[in-house]
Design a protein around this motif. Structure first.
Motif, PDB file in Angstrom:
ATOM      1  N   ASP A   1      35.300  -5.011 -36.303  1.00  0.00           N
ATOM      2  CA  ASP A   1      34.719  -6.037 -37.166  1.00  0.00           C
ATOM      3  C   ASP A   1      35.375  -7.368 -36.819  1.00  0.00           C
ATOM      4  O   ASP A   1      36.271  -7.442 -35.961  1.00  0.00           O
ATOM      5  CB  ASP A   1      34.862  -5.683 -38.644  1.00  0.00           C
ATOM      6  N   ILE A   2      34.942  -8.443 -37.459  1.00  0.00           N
ATOM      7  CA  ILE A   2      35.380  -9.765 -37.033  1.00  0.00           C
ATOM      8  C   ILE A   2      36.881  -9.972 -37.248  1.00  0.00           C
ATOM      9  O   ILE A   2      37.565 -10.581 -36.410  1.00  0.00           O
ATOM     10  CB  ILE A   2      34.567 -10.878 -37.731  1.00  0.00           C
ATOM     11  N   LYS A   3      37.449  -9.453 -38.317  1.00  0.00           N
ATOM     12  CA  LYS A   3      38.883  -9.609 -38.539  1.00  0.00           C
ATOM     13  C   LYS A   3      39.679  -8.858 -37.477  1.00  0.00           C
ATOM     14  O   LYS A   3      40.737  -9.327 -37.014  1.00  0.00           O
ATOM     15  CB  LYS A   3      39.254  -9.136 -39.946  1.00  0.00           C
ATOM     16  N   GLU A   4      39.160  -7.712 -37.068  1.00  0.00           N
ATOM     17  CA  GLU A   4      39.833  -6.946 -36.024  1.00  0.00           C
ATOM     18  C   GLU A   4      39.716  -7.649 -34.667  1.00  0.00           C
ATOM     19  O   GLU A   4      40.637  -7.580 -33.843  1.00  0.00           O
ATOM     20  CB  GLU A   4      39.239  -5.547 -35.958  1.00  0.00           C
ATOM     21  N   LYS A   5      38.595  -8.329 -34.439  1.00  0.00           N
ATOM     22  CA  LYS A   5      38.448  -9.089 -33.193  1.00  0.00           C
ATOM     23  C   LYS A   5      39.482 -10.208 -33.118  1.00  0.00           C
ATOM     24  O   LYS A   5      40.102 -10.431 -32.074  1.00  0.00           O
ATOM     25  CB  LYS A   5      37.033  -9.662 -33.097  1.00  0.00           C
ATOM     26  N   PHE A   6      39.669 -10.904 -34.231  1.00  0.00           N
ATOM     27  CA  PHE A   6      40.688 -11.951 -34.263  1.00  0.00           C
ATOM     28  C   PHE A   6      42.080 -11.362 -34.067  1.00  0.00           C
ATOM     29  O   PHE A   6      42.923 -11.937 -33.369  1.00  0.00           O
ATOM     30  CB  PHE A   6      40.608 -12.726 -35.585  1.00  0.00           C
ATOM     31  N   GLU A   7      42.328 -10.226 -34.689  1.00  0.00           N
ATOM     32  CA  GLU A   7      43.638  -9.596 -34.537  1.00  0.00           C
ATOM     33  C   GLU A   7      43.891  -9.227 -33.080  1.00  0.00           C
ATOM     34  O   GLU A   7      45.001  -9.451 -32.555  1.00  0.00           O
ATOM     35  CB  GLU A   7      43.725  -8.338 -35.415  1.00  0.00           C
ATOM     36  N   LEU A   8      42.892  -8.660 -32.418  1.00  0.00           N
ATOM     37  CA  LEU A   8      43.068  -8.252 -31.027  1.00  0.00           C
ATOM     38  C   LEU A   8      43.359  -9.455 -30.136  1.00  0.00           C
ATOM     39  O   LEU A   8      44.281  -9.418 -29.311  1.00  0.00           O
ATOM     40  CB  LEU A   8      41.826  -7.502 -30.539  1.00  0.00           C
TER      41      LEU A   8
ATOM     42  N   PRO B   1      28.203   0.093 -34.214  1.00  0.00           N
ATOM     43  CA  PRO B   1      28.386   1.277 -33.356  1.00  0.00           C
ATOM     44  C   PRO B   1      29.820   1.804 -33.470  1.00  0.00           C
ATOM     45  O   PRO B   1      30.769   1.032 -33.635  1.00  0.00           O
ATOM     46  CB  PRO B   1      28.105   0.726 -31.948  1.00  0.00           C
ATOM     47  N   GLU B   2      29.957   3.103 -33.383  1.00  0.00           N
ATOM     48  CA  GLU B   2      31.263   3.731 -33.543  1.00  0.00           C
ATOM     49  C   GLU B   2      32.259   3.188 -32.529  1.00  0.00           C
ATOM     50  O   GLU B   2      31.933   3.036 -31.343  1.00  0.00           O
ATOM     51  CB  GLU B   2      31.131   5.249 -33.375  1.00  0.00           C
ATOM     52  N   GLY B   3      33.455   2.867 -33.010  1.00  0.00           N
ATOM     53  CA  GLY B   3      34.518   2.410 -32.128  1.00  0.00           C
ATOM     54  C   GLY B   3      34.578   0.913 -31.920  1.00  0.00           C
ATOM     55  O   GLY B   3      35.512   0.415 -31.284  1.00  0.00           O
ATOM     56  N   THR B   4      33.593   0.177 -32.447  1.00  0.00           N
ATOM     57  CA  THR B   4      33.608  -1.273 -32.277  1.00  0.00           C
ATOM     58  C   THR B   4      34.422  -1.932 -33.392  1.00  0.00           C
ATOM     59  O   THR B   4      34.795  -1.292 -34.372  1.00  0.00           O
ATOM     60  CB  THR B   4      32.178  -1.844 -32.274  1.00  0.00           C
TER      61      THR B   4
ATOM     62  N   GLN C   1      38.167  -0.124 -30.858  1.00  0.00           N
ATOM     63  CA  GLN C   1      39.202   0.409 -31.740  1.00  0.00           C
ATOM     64  C   GLN C   1      40.328   1.046 -30.933  1.00  0.00           C
ATOM     65  O   GLN C   1      41.509   0.938 -31.300  1.00  0.00           O
ATOM     66  CB  GLN C   1      38.581   1.449 -32.693  1.00  0.00           C
ATOM     67  N   LYS C   2      39.976   1.672 -29.830  1.00  0.00           N
ATOM     68  CA  LYS C   2      40.987   2.321 -28.997  1.00  0.00           C
ATOM     69  C   LYS C   2      41.979   1.297 -28.448  1.00  0.00           C
ATOM     70  O   LYS C   2      43.196   1.515 -28.469  1.00  0.00           O
ATOM     71  CB  LYS C   2      40.308   3.068 -27.850  1.00  0.00           C
ATOM     72  N   VAL C   3      41.472   0.158 -27.985  1.00  0.00           N
ATOM     73  CA  VAL C   3      42.344  -0.887 -27.454  1.00  0.00           C
ATOM     74  C   VAL C   3      43.187  -1.492 -28.577  1.00  0.00           C
ATOM     75  O   VAL C   3      44.386  -1.739 -28.410  1.00  0.00           O
ATOM     76  CB  VAL C   3      41.521  -1.979 -26.757  1.00  0.00           C
ATOM     77  N   LEU C   4      42.565  -1.721 -29.734  1.00  0.00           N
ATOM     78  CA  LEU C   4      43.300  -2.312 -30.849  1.00  0.00           C
ATOM     79  C   LEU C   4      44.427  -1.392 -31.300  1.00  0.00           C
ATOM     80  O   LEU C   4      45.552  -1.851 -31.551  1.00  0.00           O
ATOM     81  CB  LEU C   4      42.344  -2.606 -32.019  1.00  0.00           C
ATOM     82  N   GLN C   5      44.158  -0.111 -31.405  1.00  0.00           N
ATOM     83  CA  GLN C   5      45.197   0.819 -31.833  1.00  0.00           C
ATOM     84  C   GLN C   5      46.322   0.866 -30.799  1.00  0.00           C
ATOM     85  O   GLN C   5      47.503   0.946 -31.158  1.00  0.00           O
ATOM     86  CB  GLN C   5      44.600   2.228 -32.025  1.00  0.00           C
ATOM     87  N   ALA C   6      45.976   0.775 -29.521  1.00  0.00           N
ATOM     88  CA  ALA C   6      46.990   0.812 -28.468  1.00  0.00           C
ATOM     89  C   ALA C   6      47.865  -0.437 -28.531  1.00  0.00           C
ATOM     90  O   ALA C   6      49.099  -0.337 -28.386  1.00  0.00           O
ATOM     91  CB  ALA C   6      46.320   0.925 -27.101  1.00  0.00           C
ATOM     92  N   ILE C   7      47.252  -1.598 -28.740  1.00  0.00           N
ATOM     93  CA  ILE C   7      48.034  -2.835 -28.718  1.00  0.00           C
ATOM     94  C   ILE C   7      48.877  -2.984 -29.986  1.00  0.00           C
ATOM     95  O   ILE C   7      49.904  -3.668 -29.968  1.00  0.00           O
ATOM     96  CB  ILE C   7      47.121  -4.058 -28.507  1.00  0.00           C
TER      97      ILE C   7
END
Length: 407
Positions: free
Chosen positions: A348-355, A343-346, A398-404
């Motif tokens: 992937d697993i590497k991004e989840k670990f990064e967050l 779904p748009e804005g969610t 994605q919005k939270v990841l880009q902010a952090i």
């Protein structure tokens, strides 16, 4: 774990003995009907050569069904997990790095097993990860059950699984009678899957291997035995040494109409199927089935014989895919190149670990970096969102990841 009392008294005497033995404050009364079932089931077990001594030892102290087994058996929802969520929880930076660590630690053992059975060490490591998190669940006693009690519980109280449980219970008793394991050591899942590689008792009897040559097959305490047992299952089911489980493929326009079809890789190539990096498919004479687990908008795979051999371990397509992808990642060959239709804005697993990693570095999160967003991770996101004046929904986006990333 379970209460001890002798079986094979008369029913009334046994019930009295159990009730008396549990008469201290706070103790639960024995279940007379369950005890009657245990006494009656010996007739079935004895026909398979189980001695009274073995039977008594197996059920000494078992006075009632395991309520957690019945709870878990009832809570079996339809499998609705999306393929990308399934893979995220099983193929991620933690399981990959842990697999490589286990490869370094047990390399010599894996060398010997691979030479003996012809099964890829990377596939065995992936199965070990999938089945028990490289053995970690064996230390989580809250998730373990005493296998004879668990199977007796299902045989007694679960009509849907009673036939399966009775068969598995007799097999478990055979394992005990052979002396491979003591009763107290025979722990496993609510359905009787046991050890590092989670074998049900009948599969254990068919495939268990004493790889460390100590006179006992032991998939609970011996990593060589557990990995060799998994290799033996795949070997005896026709594993093709030196061959892969499948190939990721980029599909031509309209190629999804072939989903589920089987052709040679040469025929797939002539239809326009290629590797995601543009390379041609190898081994034109090898047959492969097209599988598109996320539909026409997701990655496609041409599954060869070994994929279906992995399914002899677990019949799920997603399980076999996860084993194959994790094995390739542990080996350093890379994972799935094409993106899943998330779904748009969610993330992937590497991004989840990064967050999670960034939340922890900023002091919002104290838990494990595992890519799983439970209550702790979501609370951390809410705290971060609150600091920035964002909507406090706790969703990893994605919005939270880009902010952090900006902090």
């Amino acid at each position: 774990m379970f209460r001890r009392v002798r079986t094979f008294l008369t029913t009334s005497a046994l019930t009295l003995a159990m009730t008396a033995s549990l008469g201290m404050p706070g103790a639960q009364a024995a279940d007379a009907d369950f005890i009657n079932f245990l006494n009656g089931f010996y007739a079935t077990a004895s026909k398979s050569g189980i001695s009274k001594q073995t039977y008594n030892a197996a059920f000494s102290g078992v006075t009632e069904p395991d309520p957690e087994v019945l709870r878990k058996a009832r809570y079996q929802p339809e499998f609705t997990t999306k393929v990308w969520d399934y893979l995220d929880s099983r193929v991620n930076p933690y399981t990959i790095e842990k697999g490589r660590e286990m490869l370094r630690k047990h390399g010599r053992t894996l060398d010997v097993i691979e030479s003996r059975f012809g099964v890829s060490r990377y596939i065995l490591l992936a199965i070990w990860s999938m089945e028990s998190n490289y053995g970690d669940i064996l230390d989580n006693h809250d998730r373990l059950h005493y296998v004879p009690q668990a199977l007796a519980t299902l045989a007694y109280a679960d009509k849907k699984r009673a036939k399966f449980a009775r068969t598995q219970l007799v097999a478990a008793l055979k394992i005990l009678q052979a002396g491979d394991i003591t009763p107290r050591q025979m722990t496993g899942s609510w359905a009787g899957a046991m050890g590092h590689t989670q074998f049900i008792p009948t599969s254990y009897l068919a495939f268990a291997v004493d790889q460390d040559r100590n006179g006992h097959r032991d998939i609970w305490g011996s990593i060589p035995d557990a990995l060799a047992t998994a290799a033996n299952l795949l070997h005896k089911n026709g594993w093709r040494t030196g061959e892969t489980w499948g190939y990721e493929a980029a599909t031509p326009r309209g190629g999804s109409k072939y989903n589920g079809a089987t052709k040679t890789l040469g025929e797939w190539a002539r239809l326009g199927f290629i590797r995601p990096d543009g390379r041609a498919l190898p081994h034109p004479d090898r047959r492969a089935e097209l599988k598109m687990p996320a539909g026409a908008n997701g990655p496609a795979f041409l599954m060869t014989k070994n994929f279906f051999i992995i399914k002899r371990y677990n019949a799920s397509d997603l399980y076999a895919l996860a084993v194959g992808v994790l094995a390739d990642e542990i080996a350093g060959w890379g994972g799935v190149d094409q993106r899943w239709p998330r779904p748009e804005g969610t993330l992937d697993i590497k991004e989840k670990f990064e967050l999670q990693t960034r939340l922890k570095a900023l002091g919002y999160y104290e838990g494990e970096i595992d890519g799983n967003f439970g209550s702790g991770s979501r609370a951390a996101i809410e705290a971060f969102q609150g600091r920035l004046g964002l909507t406090r929904d706790g969703n990893p986006s994605q919005k939270v990841l880009q902010a952090i990333r900006g902090h």
